[in-house]
Scaffold this active site. Structure first.
Site, PDB file in Angstrom:
ATOM      1  N   GLU A   1      17.343 -22.795  20.536  1.00 13.64           N
ATOM      2  CA  GLU A   1      17.804 -21.529  19.946  1.00 13.64           C
ATOM      3  C   GLU A   1      18.510 -20.704  21.008  1.00 13.64           C
ATOM      4  OE1 GLU A   1      14.980 -19.821  16.796  1.00 13.64           O
ATOM      5  OE2 GLU A   1      13.661 -20.454  18.409  1.00 13.64           O
TER       6      GLU A   1
ATOM      7  N   ARG B   1       0.825  -1.218   0.000  1.00 12.35           N
ATOM      8  CA  ARG B   1       0.000   0.000   0.000  1.00 12.35           C
ATOM      9  C   ARG B   1       0.852   1.257   0.000  1.00 12.35           C
ATOM     10  NH1 ARG B   1      -4.124  -1.539   4.708  1.00 12.35           N
ATOM     11  NH2 ARG B   1      -2.107  -2.031   5.587  1.00 12.35           N
TER      12      ARG B   1
ATOM     13  N   HIS C   1       6.670 -26.935  13.502  1.00  9.12           N
ATOM     14  CA  HIS C   1       7.958 -27.513  13.099  1.00  9.12           C
ATOM     15  C   HIS C   1       8.252 -28.857  13.792  1.00  9.12           C
ATOM     16  CE1 HIS C   1       8.273 -23.604  11.423  1.00  9.12           C
ATOM     17  NE2 HIS C   1       8.783 -22.980  12.461  1.00  9.12           N
TER      18      HIS C   1
ATOM     19  N   LYS D   1      13.921 -27.643   4.622  1.00  7.20           N
ATOM     20  CA  LYS D   1      15.337 -27.810   4.997  1.00  7.20           C
ATOM     21  C   LYS D   1      15.860 -29.112   4.412  1.00  7.20           C
ATOM     22  CE  LYS D   1      14.992 -25.299   9.382  1.00  7.20           C
ATOM     23  NZ  LYS D   1      15.980 -24.283   9.548  1.00  7.20           N
TER      24      LYS D   1
ATOM     25  N   ASP E   1       4.384 -21.431  18.629  1.00  6.52           N
ATOM     26  CA  ASP E   1       5.350 -20.904  17.658  1.00  6.52           C
ATOM     27  C   ASP E   1       6.164 -22.020  17.003  1.00  6.52           C
ATOM     28  OD1 ASP E   1       6.740 -18.768  16.355  1.00  6.52           O
ATOM     29  OD2 ASP E   1       8.388 -18.970  17.774  1.00  6.52           O
TER      30      ASP E   1
ATOM     31  N   LYS F   1       2.392 -19.807   8.622  1.00 10.00           N
ATOM     32  CA  LYS F   1       1.960 -19.539   9.989  1.00 10.00           C
ATOM     33  C   LYS F   1       2.230 -18.089  10.375  1.00 10.00           C
ATOM     34  CE  LYS F   1       5.934 -20.811  12.782  1.00 10.00           C
ATOM     35  NZ  LYS F   1       6.062 -19.613  13.579  1.00 10.00           N
TER      36      LYS F   1
HETATM   37  C1  BG6 Z   1       9.971 -19.589  13.223  1.00 10.19           C
HETATM   38  C2  BG6 Z   1       9.605 -19.103  14.602  1.00 10.19           C
HETATM   39  O1  BG6 Z   1       8.897 -20.294  12.671  1.00 10.19           O
HETATM   40  O2  BG6 Z   1      11.095 -20.455  13.309  1.00 10.19           O
HETATM   41  C3  BG6 Z   1      10.798 -18.384  15.237  1.00 10.19           C
HETATM   42  O3  BG6 Z   1       8.517 -18.199  14.519  1.00 10.19           O
HETATM   43  C4  BG6 Z   1      12.010 -19.285  15.226  1.00 10.19           C
HETATM   44  O4  BG6 Z   1      10.488 -18.008  16.571  1.00 10.19           O
HETATM   45  C5  BG6 Z   1      12.259 -19.839  13.821  1.00 10.19           C
HETATM   46  O5  BG6 Z   1      13.134 -18.519  15.656  1.00 10.19           O
HETATM   47  C6  BG6 Z   1      13.362 -20.883  13.847  1.00 10.19           C
HETATM   48  O6  BG6 Z   1      13.666 -21.271  12.536  1.00 10.19           O
HETATM   49  P1  BG6 Z   1      15.104 -21.837  12.180  1.00 10.19           P
HETATM   50  O7  BG6 Z   1      14.996 -22.204  10.725  1.00 10.19           O
HETATM   51  O8  BG6 Z   1      16.088 -20.730  12.438  1.00 10.19           O
HETATM   52  O9  BG6 Z   1      15.332 -23.012  13.079  1.00 10.19           O
END
Ligand code: BG6
Length: 490
Positions: free
Chosen positions: A209, A43, A233, A175, A228, A141
């Site tokens: 992480e 926009r 995942h 991946k 999340d 998502k």
């Molecule tokens: C995302 C999450 O889907 O995946 C994040 O919203 C997360 O919070 C990320 O950090 C991790 O992805 P990757 O590929 O770095 O493991």
């Protein structure tokens, strides 16, 4: 037939950080069909030069030096056009269609916008005749925060597009290492006879992480680690690890098998939730030598930090797939932020025989066999085996060692997870995308966990940033001797 990408939310974070770089990688790998055009719609008014300037700057700063070349950028940027418009308004899409689209091109619409306006955009596409059988819709998502809210979002999409035209991205499926799990299981006959409750003691799936919630506290506080990461995942990785061999490697067979796994997950009820789950929230600590604040001391972005927030930044779940192959095998899932290392892996721990032929003294340290599939940051497969300690000592003293297969050459890859997924959208192949039924089944299982947490008022346990997470997660897995998280590899 020409392929046109329409990125709605074309100058937003997702488009800049992920989509344009991934499309650039396709160009780099010569995987972009010749007449492809990429339209970024937003926009905010800006010129074509300003738009390209932003994308180029981002690429230069974030793509590895050896992967950026002015020549490739030239070729790529010629495919890109900035379109000022509001995709929720049919008039904008009508203008776009009249000025830019050919009658017979394949249109790939990527909704890089908040899900609450997905429905408005699909309705606009319908009104202006762009919801054709050749149009593909790509979404990702957060697809709701519960089964109910997912269904509401999905019904709006499904009213306009059939399931075969909706591509739901889970970037973990893009991946290389996650796809390698399929190759490992189904292209190597030696594992299949052992891949069941008779030989496997338990499985661990870990995604840790080091980052905190960064500048998205407000979003994260409504979401938490379970919604999340776990709902999508980790459960997707679990599906690929646990599913039956698909009859053929196509979207229908693979997604059918994954759905069966999700539908077989043991429900986590209020009676067992405290035994089977751990929630955690990070406190101040040190990560990679840097002092970092706790979750409740992070800098706020949109809203004030809620000092009483009970959002979990860590979650561990002892899951079980109740079927012929897996009943009785705990599958421990664990993910969290601000942990000791960035690391993802699947550990398959095999059972040990009751009868040991090495006497006590010699087999001190006799460990069970483990197949460790490292997903990131380095990819590899390691098989933990017992070895004789070399030397003249009496008997057969044992030590553990690894048969080690690392995928060094994958480090040189010139693409990311999104490139693989976007090229599958171009190929019209949904194998690595998640079906509506899968998302629904995953939410159903997760919803019950939230309901059980609420019923017993299970609060997150504090853990120090830079640690392996709350002690309670170690206690959960350690209830059975010979089981512990595989932190020594992390
Ligand atoms: C995302 C999450 O889907 O995946 C994040 O919203 C997360 O919070 C990320 O950090 C991790 O992805 P990757 O590929 O770095 O493991």
């Amino acid at each position: 037939m020409n392929t046109d990408f329409l990125i709605v939310g074309g100058d937003g974070d997702l488009a800049l950080r992920k989509l344009y770089p991934s499309l650039y990688y396709l160009e780099l790998n010569n995987c972009m069909p010749e007449n492809t055009r990429i339209f970024g719609m937003a926009r905010t008014g800006q010129t074509q030069e300003e738009f390209l300037g932003k994308v180029q700057k981002w690429l230069k700063e974030n793509v590895a030096d050896e992967l950026y070349s002015d020549e490739k950028w030239q070729a790529f940027s010629q495919k890109m056009r900035f379109i000022q418009g509001d995709a929720t308004n049919p008039e904008s899409l009508e203008n776009f269609k009249d000025s830019h689209l050919d009658q017979d091109s394949v249109l790939i619409v990527y909704l890089a916008i908040p899900p609450m306006i997905f429905g408005k955009v699909t309705t606009s596409l319908e009104v202006c005749g762009l919801a054709k059988p050749t149009t593909r819709l790509v979404v990702e998502k957060p697809l709701g925060d519960s089964r109910e809210s997912f269904m509401a979002i999905n019904n709006e999409l499904a009213r306009v597009f059939p399931e075969e035209q909706i591509f739901r991205i889970d970037h973990y499926l893009g991946k290389e290492s996650v796809q390698n799990l399929l190759a490992l299981r189904f292209a190597n006959d030696i594992f299949e006879p052992l891949w069941n409750s008779k030989y496997i003691d338990h499985v661990q799936i870990t995604v840790t992480e080091t980052v905190g919630v960064g500048n998205r506290w407000s979003f994260y506080d409504q979401t938490g680690a379970t919604r999340d990461m776990m709902q999508n995942h980790l459960l997707q990785v679990l599906c690929l690890m646990a599913m039956e061999p698909p009859a053929v490697m196509n979207a229908h067979s693979v997604r059918t098998e994954k759905l069966k796994v999700l539908n077989c997950l043991r429900p986590v009820t209020p009676e067992c939730v405290q035994e089977l789950t751990v929630r955690g929230q990070y406190q101040a600590g040190e990560v990679d030598g840097v002092t970092v604040p706790g979750y409740l001391e992070e800098e706020s972005d949109k809203y004030e930090i809620d000092p009483n927030s009970k959002t979990e930044t860590f979650v561990a779940i002892q899951a079980e797939v109740i079927n012929w192959r897996w009943s009785g095998v705990p599958i421990y899932l664990r993910t969290g932020k601000r942990l000791n290392k960035r690391h993802s892996e699947i550990v398959v721990q095999f059972k040990q025989r009751n009868h040991q032929i090495f006497d006590k003294q010699e087999h001190t340290g006799h460990k069970p066999n483990q197949l460790i599939i490292q997903l990131q940051p380095d990819e590899g497969i390691r098989l933990r085996v017992m070895n004789k300690v070399a030397g003249l000592d009496a008997g057969i003293p044992l030590e553990d060692g690894f048969l080690d297969l690392s995928f060094e050459k994958n480090k040189q890859q010139k693409h990311d997870a999104y490139s693989r997924l976007l090229s599958d959208v171009i190929r019209n192949d949904q194998t690595l995308f998640v079906s509506a039924q899968e998302v629904e089944a995953a939410w159903k299982w997760i919803d019950q966990i939230f309901a059980s947490w609420k019923a017993v008022d299970q609060k997150p346990e504090p853990y120090e940033a830079g640690s392996f997470g709350p002690q309670a997660a170690d206690d959960m897995i350690g209830k059975v001797p010979c089981r512990s998280w595989n932190n020594d590899i992390c």
